[in-house]
Design a protein around this motif. Sequence first.
Motif, PDB file in Angstrom:
ATOM      1  N   THR A 303       0.826  -1.217   0.000  1.00 33.15           N
ATOM      2  CA  THR A 303       0.000   0.000   0.000  1.00 33.15           C
ATOM      3  C   THR A 303       0.852   1.255   0.000  1.00 33.15           C
ATOM      4  OG1 THR A 303      -1.756  -1.173   1.181  1.00 33.15           O
ATOM      5  CG2 THR A 303      -1.824   1.232   1.226  1.00 33.15           C
ATOM      6  N   ARG A 346     -12.416  -6.152  -0.771  1.00 34.47           N
ATOM      7  CA  ARG A 346     -12.258  -4.807  -0.215  1.00 34.47           C
ATOM      8  C   ARG A 346     -11.094  -4.095  -0.894  1.00 34.47           C
ATOM      9  NH1 ARG A 346      -9.489  -3.369   4.669  1.00 34.47           N
ATOM     10  NH2 ARG A 346      -9.209  -5.608   5.030  1.00 34.47           N
ATOM     11  N   THR A 348      -8.358  -1.427  -0.694  1.00 37.32           N
ATOM     12  CA  THR A 348      -7.660  -0.695   0.367  1.00 37.32           C
ATOM     13  C   THR A 348      -6.862   0.489  -0.164  1.00 37.32           C
ATOM     14  OG1 THR A 348      -5.705  -2.125   0.237  1.00 37.32           O
ATOM     15  CG2 THR A 348      -7.477  -2.796   1.739  1.00 37.32           C
TER      16      THR A 348
END
Length: 483
Positions: A303, A346, A348
């Motif tokens: 991320t 999901r 992120t």
Amino acid sequence: MIGSRHSHIYVDGVWRESDSDAFIDLTDPATEGWVGSVPDGSPADVAAAAMAAHAALRGWAEAPSKDRAALVAALADRFDERREEIAHLVTAQNGAVISRSRRTNGTRPIALYRHYAEEAESFKPEVASADGKNIVRREPVGVVGIIIPWNAPQSLLAHKLAPALAAGCTVVVKPAQETPLDSLLIGELAAAVGFPPGVINVVTGGRTTGSAVVDDPNIDMVSFTGSTDAGRVIASRAGHLLKPVAAELGGKSAAVLLDDADLELFSDNLVTTCLPNTGQVCYSCTRVIAPRARFSDVLEVVTSGLASAQVGDPLDPGTVFGPLVSAAQRARVEDYIDSARAEGARVTLGGGRPSIATGFYVEPTVIVDVDRTMRVFREEIFGPVLVVVPHDGDEDATRMANDSSYGLGGAVFSRDVERATAVARNMHTGRISINARSHGVSDPAEGYKDSGVGGSLDISSHLRLKSIAGVADVDRHAKSPRQ
């Protein structure tokens, strides 16, 4: 060549008007502006190119190997002189960031041409058989129809063109309709170097042009890189015609992190391993398979690494993620992201479009809580989208990596190279890097399963073998073969 309407194709050593009155307009993926136009080549154009290649075949095949080697080496030198121009030309057509375009459409093609020039220098058309009693003659397969994609056009062209020329084959090149200008430039370089007329021919166009290449009776082999769906059609048709085909197709590769992986090393190689060319590479490791005990740490590395990467103008040397090649490709990628959300995954990071006024951009996207049945886990997305999934040990990680209809690329990260190698040996895929070690230009690799057939190209891939028995003096003939 940018900003021009081109009406010519390169056939038999000259530029000639296309038989077709249809044109393909090219769009800059970053600016959405017009780049140029090229002919949408007709079957008659392909037939003329194939006939020229067929007529040139005997002279090129019988030329001394050192003469072929010299011309391939000269092509590398002339390409080197114009590598910056070529890199910019490719970026204007497909949106690849300039730092990558300089490598994949500049440095690598030159290395490939020079490597196969050296291979051609030492090539022997005749050798003694294994028992030393007969002659094995190695002859070029004939005219090769080369069909290349848009994502790394010059690298993939050189990967096919260089060994074909070194083997003594002549070629008809059909570039992708999104990136034809750089292939037309290869025709210009071939003429400047002095290749005999008909040895290299370039016909631009779309699907109809590509189909004509496969079907033409003067084309003896088809060499294709592209989507699995297109590859199935081409391989089926070539099989019906009993033509050899080399097809490098799609992928859904995995980056496997073992529980002792060096996350700093992985972070340093995240983009080049997982999302090169904004994810538009068939070898992209878009499934990150992480140890469950370190899952949160790996997710943070992924991320933060993607969140800090510059998105924008592909001509800016600092840009990491440029636009996708077209509006249609952007819509395809967005559909995959939407499907992941609909199936319960999901997002992120990312998942939308960046705030850039023009261009076919999608934000670098990370998706978790992914089930192995989801489309984003199983299908090739061809965009800046990663899924991160947990594993419970080496065997589980290997099973997960192999849980795919594809088998093209892969990576393993571990501080224990022997352990990583053991995992790599059990992965059903053609090319695997350990701790981001790079592959050499001549390293063989073929796609497994839906990722292709016969895609590992070298000189031997372009040869037919003939055995001659009853030769009075095998050693003398094998050492001094007639060309």
